[in-house]
Design a protein around this motif. Sequence first.
Motif, PDB file in Angstrom:
ATOM      1  N   ARG A   1       0.820  -1.214   0.000  1.00 50.65           N
ATOM      2  CA  ARG A   1       0.000   0.000   0.000  1.00 50.65           C
ATOM      3  C   ARG A   1       0.857   1.268   0.000  1.00 50.65           C
ATOM      4  N   ILE A   2       0.676   2.069  -1.030  1.00 52.85           N
ATOM      5  CA  ILE A   2       1.479   3.294  -1.181  1.00 52.85           C
ATOM      6  C   ILE A   2       0.579   4.518  -1.020  1.00 52.85           C
ATOM      7  N   PHE A   3       1.073   5.536  -0.326  1.00 53.65           N
ATOM      8  CA  PHE A   3       0.369   6.823  -0.245  1.00 53.65           C
ATOM      9  C   PHE A   3       1.295   7.883  -0.829  1.00 53.65           C
ATOM     10  N   VAL A   4       0.774   8.685  -1.768  1.00 55.06           N
ATOM     11  CA  VAL A   4       1.593   9.714  -2.415  1.00 55.06           C
ATOM     12  C   VAL A   4       1.063  11.093  -2.021  1.00 55.06           C
TER      13      VAL A   4
ATOM     14  N   CYS B   1      20.218  23.307   5.188  1.00 57.17           N
ATOM     15  CA  CYS B   1      21.034  22.350   4.409  1.00 57.17           C
ATOM     16  C   CYS B   1      20.140  21.470   3.518  1.00 57.17           C
ATOM     17  N   HIS B   2      18.823  21.698   3.536  1.00 57.38           N
ATOM     18  CA  HIS B   2      17.865  20.894   2.768  1.00 57.38           C
ATOM     19  C   HIS B   2      18.101  19.390   2.943  1.00 57.38           C
ATOM     20  N   PRO B   3      18.001  18.914   4.180  1.00 55.39           N
ATOM     21  CA  PRO B   3      18.250  17.492   4.406  1.00 55.39           C
ATOM     22  C   PRO B   3      17.189  16.621   3.754  1.00 55.39           C
ATOM     23  N   PHE B   4      17.540  15.381   3.480  1.00 60.24           N
ATOM     24  CA  PHE B   4      16.549  14.392   3.056  1.00 60.24           C
ATOM     25  C   PHE B   4      15.977  13.804   4.338  1.00 60.24           C
ATOM     26  N   ARG B   5      14.671  13.985   4.548  1.00 57.77           N
ATOM     27  CA  ARG B   5      14.052  13.706   5.844  1.00 57.77           C
ATOM     28  C   ARG B   5      13.218  12.415   5.811  1.00 57.77           C
ATOM     29  N   ILE B   6      13.608  11.477   6.666  1.00 54.45           N
ATOM     30  CA  ILE B   6      12.940  10.161   6.691  1.00 54.45           C
ATOM     31  C   ILE B   6      12.185   9.992   8.007  1.00 54.45           C
ATOM     32  N   PHE B   7      10.987   9.441   7.942  1.00 50.74           N
ATOM     33  CA  PHE B   7      10.249   9.080   9.168  1.00 50.74           C
ATOM     34  C   PHE B   7      10.012   7.566   9.130  1.00 50.74           C
ATOM     35  N   VAL B   8      10.364   6.882  10.220  1.00 52.80           N
ATOM     36  CA  VAL B   8      10.205   5.424  10.265  1.00 52.80           C
ATOM     37  C   VAL B   8       9.139   5.069  11.299  1.00 52.80           C
TER      38      VAL B   8
ATOM     39  N   LEU C   1       4.135  16.044   5.890  1.00 52.11           N
ATOM     40  CA  LEU C   1       4.750  17.083   5.065  1.00 52.11           C
ATOM     41  C   LEU C   1       6.119  17.533   5.600  1.00 52.11           C
ATOM     42  N   ASN C   2       6.436  17.139   6.845  1.00 47.96           N
ATOM     43  CA  ASN C   2       7.781  17.423   7.357  1.00 47.96           C
ATOM     44  C   ASN C   2       8.813  16.420   6.874  1.00 47.96           C
ATOM     45  N   TYR C   3       8.375  15.430   6.073  1.00 45.40           N
ATOM     46  CA  TYR C   3       9.298  14.361   5.645  1.00 45.40           C
ATOM     47  C   TYR C   3       9.233  14.140   4.129  1.00 45.40           C
ATOM     48  N   ASP C   4      10.344  13.626   3.587  1.00 43.45           N
ATOM     49  CA  ASP C   4      10.368  13.285   2.165  1.00 43.45           C
ATOM     50  C   ASP C   4       9.849  11.878   1.934  1.00 43.45           C
ATOM     51  N   ILE C   5      10.013  11.036   2.933  1.00 44.31           N
ATOM     52  CA  ILE C   5       9.507   9.667   2.810  1.00 44.31           C
ATOM     53  C   ILE C   5       9.204   9.132   4.214  1.00 44.31           C
ATOM     54  N   CYS C   6       8.097   8.396   4.324  1.00 45.00           N
ATOM     55  CA  CYS C   6       7.731   7.766   5.596  1.00 45.00           C
ATOM     56  C   CYS C   6       7.641   6.267   5.331  1.00 45.00           C
ATOM     57  N   VAL C   7       8.399   5.480   6.059  1.00 42.60           N
ATOM     58  CA  VAL C   7       8.415   4.047   5.768  1.00 42.60           C
ATOM     59  C   VAL C   7       7.938   3.215   6.948  1.00 42.60           C
ATOM     60  N   ASN C   8       7.098   2.263   6.624  1.00 38.60           N
ATOM     61  CA  ASN C   8       6.546   1.337   7.612  1.00 38.60           C
ATOM     62  C   ASN C   8       7.438   0.095   7.604  1.00 38.60           C
TER      63      ASN C   8
ATOM     64  N   ASP D   1       2.225   1.016   3.583  1.00 36.97           N
ATOM     65  CA  ASP D   1       3.572   0.470   3.770  1.00 36.97           C
ATOM     66  C   ASP D   1       4.627   1.534   3.522  1.00 36.97           C
ATOM     67  N   ILE D   2       4.294   2.489   2.677  1.00 37.39           N
ATOM     68  CA  ILE D   2       5.233   3.575   2.411  1.00 37.39           C
ATOM     69  C   ILE D   2       4.438   4.820   1.999  1.00 37.39           C
ATOM     70  N   CYS D   3       4.878   5.980   2.471  1.00 39.25           N
ATOM     71  CA  CYS D   3       4.247   7.255   2.090  1.00 39.25           C
ATOM     72  C   CYS D   3       5.344   8.109   1.464  1.00 39.25           C
ATOM     73  N   VAL D   4       5.138   8.531   0.235  1.00 38.91           N
ATOM     74  CA  VAL D   4       6.207   9.271  -0.444  1.00 38.91           C
ATOM     75  C   VAL D   4       5.773  10.676  -0.816  1.00 38.91           C
ATOM     76  N   ASN D   5       6.678  11.610  -0.553  1.00 37.81           N
ATOM     77  CA  ASN D   5       6.470  13.026  -0.856  1.00 37.81           C
ATOM     78  C   ASN D   5       7.115  13.283  -2.218  1.00 37.81           C
ATOM     79  N   SER D   6       6.301  13.534  -3.225  1.00 39.56           N
ATOM     80  CA  SER D   6       6.835  13.624  -4.599  1.00 39.56           C
ATOM     81  C   SER D   6       7.419  15.004  -4.904  1.00 39.56           C
ATOM     82  N   THR D   7       7.427  15.916  -3.919  1.00 34.59           N
ATOM     83  CA  THR D   7       7.875  17.290  -4.185  1.00 34.59           C
ATOM     84  C   THR D   7       9.286  17.362  -4.773  1.00 34.59           C
ATOM     85  N   ASN D   8      10.213  16.644  -4.162  1.00 36.37           N
ATOM     86  CA  ASN D   8      11.620  16.781  -4.577  1.00 36.37           C
ATOM     87  C   ASN D   8      12.231  15.525  -5.166  1.00 36.37           C
ATOM     88  N   ILE D   9      11.388  14.536  -5.439  1.00 40.83           N
ATOM     89  CA  ILE D   9      11.944  13.289  -5.984  1.00 40.83           C
ATOM     90  C   ILE D   9      11.350  13.041  -7.372  1.00 40.83           C
TER      91      ILE D   9
END
Lengths: 205, 205
Positions: free
Chosen positions: A119-122, B115-122, B175-182, A178-186
């Motif tokens: 399951r993906i959330f964009v 520094c525009h970090p790549f931000r991950i939430f787990v 929105l504070n993260y570029d990707i959130c992974v389960n 399972d994963i949520c992806v922010n498409s802003t910068n990727i």
Amino acid sequence: MNRIITISREFGSGGRELGRLIAAKLGYAYYDKEIVSRIAERSEMTETYVQNVLEQKPFLTLPIHVGVSLEPTADPLLMQSQELFQLQCSILKEVAEKSDCVIVGRCADYILSDCHPFRIFVYAEMESRLRRCRETEGVGQDLSDRELRNQILGVDRQRSDYYEFCTGNKWSDRLNYDICVNSTNIPLEELAESVAMVVRASKNS
Amino acid sequence: MNRIITISREFGSGGRELGRLIAAKLGYAYYDKEIVSRIAERSEMTETYVQNVLEQKPFLTLPIHVGVSLEPTADPLLMQSQELFQLQCSILKEVAEKSDCVIVGRCADYILSDCHPFRIFVYAEMESRLRRCRETEGVGQDLSDRELRNQILGVDRQRSDYYEFCTGNKWSDRLNYDICVNSTNIPLEELAESVAMVVRASKNS
């Protein structure tokens, strides 16, 4: 059991395009508007009508007939909405049985939960969604930023209400994905490649 | 400018381990408890004390001195908390200037936003977090499931409160993260490989 990938997405986040790219990379079938077309065909209604019914949260009306009965009368609109939702369930189960596939929207993550879909959330920042709507999806050319922003938020609210009405779950709850992806910068192409790799590795395959 | 990856994580989700794997794959430096050690060293306090101060949201006390003044007296605990936070900011900026790196926790996504970090939430499902706490992190061996669950939720709440107090942002806002992974169904090794690929492709590199 076939491998199912479901995509939920904020309006203007590029979720549909990402789904198409992932399907192409994995060689899976891709379903988006095709599901509505099949529902329309079987129910003998137009696609636009089906789409409208399926994207509105039906309102329960409870008329009280004083002196006659306190039982709520069956609401024909609610019944129609439920029938179309049932038809949507059947069609989703048919396509999931047919082959590996990517399905965009339609509460497929919930309806096909027995298939353990990936399951993906964009989602994306508002600036990026405004740009994508105008540049890629040809939406909102005649609207101001403020008007388009309201339209985008309105579609999100509709999707969220419909999802919560049908599933009882919160659309925005990360634990439903399972994963949520922010498409802003990727870039979507590379994002699709990485997500395809995660899908191959995930234990619910 | 160096490439910075920040990791925010639910307790028991494997975020720290994921960070270590990503750093190894990309050949980046990895900072976790090292930041607290450096703060302790410079402030001449013990690591445990620094950790405690930095993980508690300070409470503003506003004593009113009737007939004397309505000005709040400066709270020494609040001042200490602010000083340690400033020290944390300086140290994070130093390590970010030194080399590419992965930083776990410490509001680094906010502090290093220039520094525009790549931000991950787990994150992960509770069952998976209970298991990971017991099997991998050696936590909660002497607790019942219910007790360990409460402890896990308590740590999350503390992290969330501290993040919101220091940054004004919501810890759980995607929105504070570029990707959130389960991490529930995805092996960390493969997840790290995919995330490293996304980092390489992301535009904020």
